[in-house]
Design a protein around this motif. Structure first.
Motif, short mmCIF file in Angstrom:
data_model
loop_
_atom_site.label_atom_id
_atom_site.label_comp_id
_atom_site.label_asym_id
_atom_site.label_seq_id
_atom_site.Cartn_x
_atom_site.Cartn_y
_atom_site.Cartn_z
N UNK A 272 0.84 -1.20 0.00
CA UNK A 272 0.00 0.00 0.00
C UNK A 272 0.87 1.25 0.00
N UNK A 273 1.89 1.28 0.85
CA UNK A 273 2.77 2.45 0.92
C UNK A 273 3.54 2.63 -0.39
N UNK A 274 3.97 1.53 -1.01
CA UNK A 274 4.67 1.61 -2.30
C UNK A 274 3.74 2.17 -3.38
N UNK A 275 2.51 1.69 -3.41
CA UNK A 275 1.56 2.17 -4.41
C UNK A 275 1.16 3.62 -4.15
N UNK A 276 1.07 4.00 -2.88
CA UNK A 276 0.77 5.39 -2.54
C UNK A 276 1.89 6.31 -3.02
N UNK A 277 3.12 5.87 -2.84
CA UNK A 277 4.27 6.64 -3.33
C UNK A 277 4.20 6.83 -4.84
N UNK A 278 3.87 5.76 -5.56
CA UNK A 278 3.78 5.88 -7.02
C UNK A 278 2.61 6.77 -7.43
N UNK A 279 1.52 6.76 -6.66
CA UNK A 279 0.40 7.67 -6.95
C UNK A 279 0.84 9.12 -6.81
N UNK A 280 1.57 9.42 -5.73
CA UNK A 280 2.06 10.78 -5.53
C UNK A 280 3.01 11.18 -6.66
N UNK A 281 3.85 10.28 -7.11
CA UNK A 281 4.80 10.60 -8.18
C UNK A 281 4.07 10.83 -9.51
N UNK A 282 3.01 10.06 -9.78
CA UNK A 282 2.25 10.25 -11.01
C UNK A 282 1.51 11.57 -11.01
N UNK A 283 1.11 12.04 -9.85
CA UNK A 283 0.32 13.28 -9.78
C UNK A 283 1.18 14.50 -9.46
N UNK A 284 2.49 14.41 -9.65
CA UNK A 284 3.37 15.54 -9.35
C UNK A 284 3.07 16.74 -10.23
N UNK A 285 2.98 16.54 -11.53
CA UNK A 285 2.76 17.63 -12.46
C UNK A 285 1.31 18.11 -12.46
#
Length: 120
Positions: free
Chosen positions: A9-22
């Motif tokens: 969950x924490x790994x996927x949350x991190x990738x969600x934050x990275x995808x929504x950076x821009x």
């Protein structure tokens, strides 16, 4: 909605934050839950059994939704990891301008003196 273990969950949350950076946002909600239906909870309450409540955490970026359930013993570890992720991905926030306390007090005093009308 996918119910994941804590680390995935924490790994996927991190990738969600990275995808929504821009562009985009990530919404995280926390809710108390026993992960049992109301009927089962009512039966447990009438039988005198204790109900173990957990924290249900959901995250979504509008396209994908993930969730996990955190028990009381894993709560401290999860909160520490979650806080680290949030601090790392809150780069768009502006730093607060801090005034030196002594200088701020002196400038307030000067302004207060200048604002007082003279009595005649």
């Amino acid at each position: 909605m996918v119910l994941l273990q804590l680390d995935p969950f924490l790994n996927e949350l991190t990738s969600m934050f990275e995808r929504s950076t821009e562009k985009g946002s990530v919404w995280v909600t926390l809710k108390r839950s026993s992960l049992k239906s109301k009927v089962q909870r009512n039966k447990m309450a009438t039988a005198g059994e204790t109900i173990e409540y957990r924290c249900l955490i959901r995250a979504t970026d509008g396209k994908k939704t993930i969730s996990t359930s955190v028990g009381a013993k894993d709560h401290q570890r999860f909160q520490a990891s979650y806080a680290t992720i949030l601090k790392a991905h809150m780069t768009a926030l502006k730093k607060r301008e801090r005034k030196d306390k002594k200088k701020a007090a002196e400038s307030d005093k000067k302004e207060g003196v200048a604002k007082k009308p003279k009595r005649v």
